[in-house]
Scaffold this motif. Structure first.
Motif, PDB file in Angstrom:
ATOM      1  N   GLY A  60       0.929  -1.385   0.017  1.00 48.80           N
ATOM      2  CA  GLY A  60       0.279   0.191   0.211  1.00 48.80           C
ATOM      3  C   GLY A  60       0.399   1.361   0.029  1.00 48.80           C
ATOM      4  N   PHE A  61       2.429   1.599  -0.493  1.00 52.44           N
ATOM      5  CA  PHE A  61       2.757   2.382  -0.350  1.00 52.44           C
ATOM      6  C   PHE A  61       2.890   2.733  -1.132  1.00 52.44           C
ATOM      7  CE2 PHE A  61       6.431   4.906  -0.678  1.00 52.44           C
ATOM      8  CZ  PHE A  61       6.733   5.733   0.260  1.00 52.44           C
ATOM      9  N   ASP A  62       2.462   4.698  -0.978  1.00 56.70           N
ATOM     10  CA  ASP A  62       2.203   5.270  -1.751  1.00 56.70           C
ATOM     11  C   ASP A  62       2.838   7.032  -1.306  1.00 56.70           C
ATOM     12  OD1 ASP A  62       0.976   6.712  -4.538  1.00 56.70           O
ATOM     13  OD2 ASP A  62       0.218   8.321  -3.102  1.00 56.70           O
ATOM     14  N   VAL A  63       3.776   7.740  -1.904  1.00 57.43           N
ATOM     15  CA  VAL A  63       4.561   8.846  -1.878  1.00 57.43           C
ATOM     16  C   VAL A  63       3.601   9.496  -1.083  1.00 57.43           C
ATOM     17  CG1 VAL A  63       6.127  10.408  -2.023  1.00 57.43           C
ATOM     18  CG2 VAL A  63       6.775   7.767  -3.464  1.00 57.43           C
ATOM     19  N   ARG A  64       2.766  10.232  -2.118  1.00 56.86           N
ATOM     20  CA  ARG A  64       1.648  11.321  -1.216  1.00 56.86           C
ATOM     21  C   ARG A  64       1.047  10.966  -0.490  1.00 56.86           C
ATOM     22  NH1 ARG A  64      -0.363  15.173  -6.603  1.00 56.86           N
ATOM     23  NH2 ARG A  64       0.177  16.723  -5.125  1.00 56.86           N
ATOM     24  N   ALA A  65       0.002   9.716  -0.644  1.00 52.06           N
ATOM     25  CA  ALA A  65      -0.292   9.273   0.497  1.00 52.06           C
ATOM     26  C   ALA A  65       0.598   9.101   2.019  1.00 52.06           C
ATOM     27  CB  ALA A  65      -0.922   7.921   0.317  1.00 52.06           C
ATOM     28  N   ALA A  66       1.850   8.824   2.056  1.00 52.57           N
ATOM     29  CA  ALA A  66       2.830   8.806   3.245  1.00 52.57           C
ATOM     30  C   ALA A  66       2.887   9.869   3.873  1.00 52.57           C
ATOM     31  CB  ALA A  66       4.279   7.925   2.839  1.00 52.57           C
ATOM     32  N   LEU A  67       3.362  10.725   2.681  1.00 55.74           N
ATOM     33  CA  LEU A  67       4.433  12.587   2.661  1.00 55.74           C
ATOM     34  C   LEU A  67       2.805  13.431   2.770  1.00 55.74           C
ATOM     35  CD1 LEU A  67       7.797  11.498   2.000  1.00 55.74           C
ATOM     36  CD2 LEU A  67       6.907  11.184   4.316  1.00 55.74           C
ATOM     37  N   GLY A  68       2.069  13.317   1.911  1.00 53.07           N
ATOM     38  CA  GLY A  68       1.521  14.481   1.436  1.00 53.07           C
ATOM     39  C   GLY A  68       1.129  14.770   0.523  1.00 53.07           C
ATOM     40  N   LYS A  69       0.777  16.533   0.269  1.00 54.62           N
ATOM     41  CA  LYS A  69       1.266  16.499  -1.193  1.00 54.62           C
ATOM     42  C   LYS A  69       2.488  17.650  -1.226  1.00 54.62           C
ATOM     43  CE  LYS A  69      -4.202  16.417  -2.599  1.00 54.62           C
ATOM     44  NZ  LYS A  69      -5.145  17.075  -3.553  1.00 54.62           N
ATOM     45  N   LYS A  70       2.264  17.984  -0.004  1.00 50.90           N
ATOM     46  CA  LYS A  70       3.427  19.388  -0.333  1.00 50.90           C
ATOM     47  C   LYS A  70       5.028  19.066   0.116  1.00 50.90           C
ATOM     48  CE  LYS A  70       5.245  22.980   2.428  1.00 50.90           C
ATOM     49  NZ  LYS A  70       5.213  24.164   3.666  1.00 50.90           N
ATOM     50  N   GLY A  71       5.238  19.198  -1.453  1.00 51.95           N
ATOM     51  CA  GLY A  71       7.147  18.744  -1.854  1.00 51.95           C
ATOM     52  C   GLY A  71       6.817  17.456  -2.257  1.00 51.95           C
ATOM     53  N   ILE A 154      16.431  17.979   4.545  1.00 54.87           N
ATOM     54  CA  ILE A 154      15.585  18.859   4.821  1.00 54.87           C
ATOM     55  C   ILE A 154      14.178  18.848   4.977  1.00 54.87           C
ATOM     56  CG2 ILE A 154      14.688  20.412   3.510  1.00 54.87           C
ATOM     57  CD1 ILE A 154      17.226  19.197   0.953  1.00 54.87           C
ATOM     58  N   ARG A 155      13.777  17.738   4.820  1.00 54.46           N
ATOM     59  CA  ARG A 155      12.353  17.699   5.651  1.00 54.46           C
ATOM     60  C   ARG A 155      12.408  17.498   7.009  1.00 54.46           C
ATOM     61  NH1 ARG A 155       7.899  16.151   2.101  1.00 54.46           N
ATOM     62  NH2 ARG A 155       5.802  15.626   3.233  1.00 54.46           N
ATOM     63  N   HIS A 156      12.835  16.758   7.678  1.00 49.55           N
ATOM     64  CA  HIS A 156      13.240  16.942   9.438  1.00 49.55           C
ATOM     65  C   HIS A 156      14.530  17.253   9.960  1.00 49.55           C
ATOM     66  CE1 HIS A 156      10.458  13.343   8.598  1.00 49.55           C
ATOM     67  NE2 HIS A 156      10.998  13.463   7.728  1.00 49.55           N
ATOM     68  N   GLN A 157      14.934  18.624   9.650  1.00 48.31           N
ATOM     69  CA  GLN A 157      15.381  19.335   9.590  1.00 48.31           C
ATOM     70  C   GLN A 157      17.080  18.327  10.535  1.00 48.31           C
ATOM     71  OE1 GLN A 157      15.056  22.224   9.816  1.00 48.31           O
ATOM     72  NE2 GLN A 157      13.187  21.875   8.441  1.00 48.31           N
TER      73      GLN A 157
END
Length: 369
Positions: A60-71, A154-157
């Motif tokens: 079921g892995f999908d990038v946008r579903a897992a992380l949202g649309k931003k970036g 970048i995403r997680h500082q």
């Protein structure tokens, strides 16, 4: 710079997480491993134009579903797997995010060559476009090997050292060794360390065309995922530090002309000498299960150096497939998952070995807590 001959304060693993064919997160990996659940499944031909008919995918892995649309508009699968696993590990406890982000938080990620699919797609666009330079600039970063590590930082500082190490199936051990050195020399306070591999059309065809049954044995269905660990200096005075395992030694080598056995045996002897571990002390063993003659030599090297040991043998390739650069990280995760909830594991030594078909060999010794 030479490394100190005696390391009193060895690094420790204090947390881990995984995105694997067993599912998303540490609990899913542990449950799937203990159930001995096979994950290979038929591929959807409408989604995948792969060389084979089945693979072990992160369900079921999908990038946008897992992380949202931003970036995530142009984020490829391998980057999404890495970024999501970092997020999972940091969110597992407030302490993880507190100690593993910021100026002194490093990230070391093992890979094969990054995303084969992104590299192939970008190269194809330069040939099929009206002009060679009519390519989507937003997709260029994905074609670079260190994209996954860079985007995760970048995403997680994560503002400390950011490193990508190419090592194929042994990449996770290369990353573990590099992380150990970063901490020993004071270049970072904490390190997020692991390996990542994606499944893609391009990877499946590349694997098929480079597979030699005579030297590589029977082909293993491809798998994918990311295994990640939080590595720190051992702080006995920190009551909140949840030590899972102490990293006693990591040794790497190169097998020339198919000589896996002598190269790996040399690594094992160096590691056991450095860690001051006797063969009979090895409680758990996780080999890379390399197919064909390389796997036979891997087992022979372990039997040679580990004479007198009767370890629990942990296997997972038959369950989650060939996970490429994530394989060694998953082996370490399997050791930690096996020890979890077992009081008899405390103080025991685990051995992890890895062999890559391009000649990289290595091992790691861990003392479980």
């Amino acid at each position: 710079m030479s490394e100190p001959s005696t390391v009193v304060n060895r690094p420790v693993i204090t947390a881990w997480s995984a995105l694997s064919p067993f599912g998303m997160g540490r609990a899913a990996f542990t449950e799937g491993l203990r159930e001995r659940r096979r994950t290979a499944a038929p591929l959807d031909p409408d989604q995948w134009r792969a060389a084979g008919r089945s693979a072990s995918l992160v369900p079921g892995f999908d990038v946008r579903a897992a992380l949202g649309k931003k970036g995530t508009r142009s984020m490829d699968r391998v980057t999404g797997l890495a970024v999501t696993t970092v997020s999972r590990l940091l969110d597992d406890s407030p302490r993880n995010r507190r100690v593993a982000t910021g100026e002194n938080a490093a990230l070391v990620l093992g890979t094969t060559i990054g995303s084969v699919q992104s590299q192939m797609d970008f190269t194809r666009d330069s040939f099929t476009g009206e002009k060679p330079f009519f390519v989507d600039p937003a997709r260029f970063p994905n074609a670079v090997m260190n994209c996954a590590a860079g985007q995760s930082a970048i995403r997680h500082q994560l503002r400390g050292p950011n490193t990508t190490i190419a090592g194929g199936h042994a990449a996770g051990l290369y990353a573990l060794n590099y992380s150990r050195r970063l901490l020993n020399f004071g270049r970072a306070r904490t390190v997020l360390c692991g390996g990542v591999e994606e499944f893609s059309h391009a990877r499946s065809w590349l694997d098929m065309h480079t597979h030699n049954p005579e030297t590589d044995g029977e082909a293993v269905p491809p798998g994918e995922g990311c295994g990640l660990f939080l590595i720190e200096r051992n702080s006995p005075l920190d009551p909140e530090q949840p030590v899972l395992a102490e990293i006693l030694a990591v040794e790497m080598g190169i097998a020339l002309d198919g000589g896996v056995r002598p190269a790996l045996a040399s690594c094992l002897k160096r590691a056991m000498r450095r860690a001051r571990v006797r063969p009979e002390e090895i409680w758990a063993l996780s080999t890379s299960e390399a197919p064909g003659p390389s796997g036979e030599q891997e087992r022979a090297a372990v039997d040679e150096v580990g004479a007198g040991a009767a370890p629990v043998r942990l296997t997972q390739n038959s369950l989650i497939g060939d996970t490429g650069a994530a394989a060694a990280a998953f082996q370490v995760a399997a050791v930690l998952a096996h020890a979890e909830g077992r009081p008899e594991a405390a103080g025991q030594v685990a051995l992890v070995t890895s062999v890559d078909r391009d000649g990289a060999v290595g091992c790691a010794l861990l003392r479980l807590s």
